[in-house]
Enzyme design. Structure first.
Site, mmCIF file in Angstrom:
data_model
loop_
_atom_site.group_PDB
_atom_site.id
_atom_site.type_symbol
_atom_site.label_atom_id
_atom_site.label_comp_id
_atom_site.label_asym_id
_atom_site.label_seq_id
_atom_site.Cartn_x
_atom_site.Cartn_y
_atom_site.Cartn_z
ATOM 1 N N LYS A 1 8.848 8.473 1.961
ATOM 2 C CA LYS A 1 9.613 7.498 1.182
ATOM 3 C C LYS A 1 11.008 8.046 0.836
ATOM 4 C CE LYS A 1 5.471 5.503 -1.013
ATOM 5 N NZ LYS A 1 4.857 5.213 -2.343
ATOM 6 N N TYR B 1 4.247 -4.454 1.207
ATOM 7 C CA TYR B 1 3.622 -4.320 -0.104
ATOM 8 C C TYR B 1 3.102 -5.656 -0.639
ATOM 9 C CZ TYR B 1 4.945 0.605 -0.721
ATOM 10 O OH TYR B 1 5.049 1.979 -0.614
ATOM 11 N N PHE C 1 4.810 -3.067 -11.444
ATOM 12 C CA PHE C 1 5.628 -2.091 -10.733
ATOM 13 C C PHE C 1 6.187 -2.618 -9.415
ATOM 14 C CE2 PHE C 1 1.163 -1.344 -9.547
ATOM 15 C CZ PHE C 1 1.224 -1.369 -8.150
ATOM 16 N N ARG D 1 -4.643 10.415 3.753
ATOM 17 C CA ARG D 1 -4.730 10.077 2.320
ATOM 18 C C ARG D 1 -5.150 11.309 1.517
ATOM 19 N NH1 ARG D 1 -3.198 4.970 0.207
ATOM 20 N NH2 ARG D 1 -5.012 4.999 -1.181
ATOM 21 N N THR E 1 -2.477 8.683 -6.171
ATOM 22 C CA THR E 1 -1.220 7.940 -6.327
ATOM 23 C C THR E 1 -0.272 8.543 -7.365
ATOM 24 O OG1 THR E 1 -2.434 5.928 -5.746
ATOM 25 C CG2 THR E 1 -0.268 5.644 -6.772
ATOM 26 N N ARG F 1 1.651 15.073 -2.808
ATOM 27 C CA ARG F 1 2.083 14.513 -4.096
ATOM 28 C C ARG F 1 1.896 15.507 -5.231
ATOM 29 N NH1 ARG F 1 -0.716 8.582 -3.014
ATOM 30 N NH2 ARG F 1 1.102 7.564 -2.058
ATOM 31 N N ASN G 1 6.305 8.939 -5.326
ATOM 32 C CA ASN G 1 5.251 9.860 -4.901
ATOM 33 C C ASN G 1 5.350 10.268 -3.436
ATOM 34 O OD1 ASN G 1 4.451 7.475 -3.792
ATOM 35 N ND2 ASN G 1 2.623 7.219 -5.055
ATOM 36 N N HIS H 1 3.695 7.362 1.823
ATOM 37 C CA HIS H 1 2.745 6.266 1.943
ATOM 38 C C HIS H 1 1.796 6.573 3.087
ATOM 39 C CE1 HIS H 1 1.069 2.239 2.418
ATOM 40 N NE2 HIS H 1 1.208 2.439 3.714
ATOM 41 N N GLU I 1 0.176 -2.653 9.070
ATOM 42 C CA GLU I 1 1.395 -1.926 8.718
ATOM 43 C C GLU I 1 2.097 -1.358 9.956
ATOM 44 O OE1 GLU I 1 0.007 0.888 5.812
ATOM 45 O OE2 GLU I 1 -0.429 -0.690 4.347
HETATM 46 P P1 DAT Z 1 -0.971 4.367 -2.818
HETATM 47 O O1 DAT Z 1 0.471 4.566 -2.406
HETATM 48 O O2 DAT Z 1 -1.581 5.640 -3.317
HETATM 49 O O3 DAT Z 1 -1.790 3.680 -1.775
HETATM 50 P P2 DAT Z 1 -0.907 1.810 -4.219
HETATM 51 O O4 DAT Z 1 -1.059 1.171 -2.880
HETATM 52 O O5 DAT Z 1 -1.890 1.433 -5.272
HETATM 53 O O6 DAT Z 1 -0.941 3.406 -4.100
HETATM 54 O O7 DAT Z 1 0.543 1.515 -4.810
HETATM 55 C C1 DAT Z 1 1.676 1.478 -3.977
HETATM 56 C C2 DAT Z 1 2.790 2.242 -4.665
HETATM 57 O O8 DAT Z 1 3.179 1.578 -5.870
HETATM 58 C C3 DAT Z 1 2.406 3.645 -5.106
HETATM 59 O O9 DAT Z 1 2.539 4.587 -4.063
HETATM 60 C C4 DAT Z 1 3.355 3.899 -6.239
HETATM 61 C C5 DAT Z 1 3.494 2.523 -6.882
HETATM 62 N N1 DAT Z 1 2.548 2.362 -7.987
HETATM 63 C C6 DAT Z 1 1.216 2.096 -7.879
HETATM 64 N N2 DAT Z 1 0.636 1.991 -9.070
HETATM 65 C C7 DAT Z 1 1.627 2.173 -9.993
HETATM 66 C C8 DAT Z 1 1.682 2.178 -11.416
HETATM 67 N N3 DAT Z 1 0.599 1.945 -12.161
HETATM 68 N N4 DAT Z 1 2.869 2.429 -12.009
HETATM 69 C C9 DAT Z 1 3.972 2.648 -11.282
HETATM 70 N N5 DAT Z 1 3.999 2.651 -9.936
HETATM 71 C C10 DAT Z 1 2.852 2.426 -9.286
HETATM 72 MG MG MG Z 2 -1.568 1.759 -0.983
#
Ligand code: DAT
Ligand code: MG
Length: 138
Positions: free
Chosen positions: A11, A51, A59, A87, A93, A104, A118, A121, A132
């Site tokens: 990212k 997304y 968020f 992963r 996350t 991370r 973080n 992805h 994706e």
């Molecule tokens: P991941 O990237 O671990 O698959 P995700 O798909 O749930 O996580 O979320 C996508 C992204 O959104 C994640 O990398 C960071 C952001 N994100 C997720 N949950 C969040 C939260 N509670 N507060 C702030 N940012 C968040």
């Molecule tokens: Mg995700």
């Protein structure tokens, strides 16, 4: 079992901080194969597709703004069980509590922003990976 593929993104925070090489080194050391890799500057529509599952969450807007803030590196990565394997390399996350030893956990932290920056992805299922990879590589 057929070799699996996943989408990895370094990212904008990872690219801006000069961590692309360190992240790629971990992926390569784990033994996964780089099938394709490129620097990308996605538009808002591409990110909204990527997304889509998070639309409406608190968020979501900060996440898109963050992903628009600079280039990312998109990687098509292959190997048996690479989806869960990457992963696991990435860590959970929230970078504050992601385990040390993960990308991370070692390189990320809370910067006091509305979105978790973080670094990477990784697709979370075979269905997500197929969807994706089509967005980023077709
Ligand atoms: P991941 O990237 O671990 O698959 P995700 O798909 O749930 O996580 O979320 C996508 C992204 O959104 C994640 O990398 C960071 C952001 N994100 C997720 N949950 C969040 C939260 N509670 N507060 C702030 N940012 C968040
Ligand atoms: Mg995700």
């Amino acid at each position: 079992m057929a070799t699996e593929e996943t989408l990895v993104l370094v990212k904008p925070d990872g690219v801006a901080r000069g961590l692309t090489g360190a992240i790629l080194a971990r992926i390569e050391a784990k033994g996964y194969a780089l099938v394709d890799i490129r620097l990308v500057e996605p538009d808002r529509e591409t990110l909204a597709q990527h997304y889509a599952e998070h639309e409406g969450k608190p968020f979501y807007e900060p996440l898109l703004e963050f992903m628009l803030s600079g280039p990312s590196v998109a990687i098509r990565l292959a190997g048996n069980r690479v989806i869960e394997g990457f992963r696991s390399l990435a860590g959970t996350t929230d970078p504050t509590t992601a385990a040390p030893g993960t990308i991370r956990g070692d390189f990320g932290r809370d910067w006091g922003l509305k979105v978790q920056q973080n670094l990477v992805h990784g697709s979370d299922s075979p269905e997500s990976a197929a969807r994706e990879l089509a967005i980023w590589f077709d």
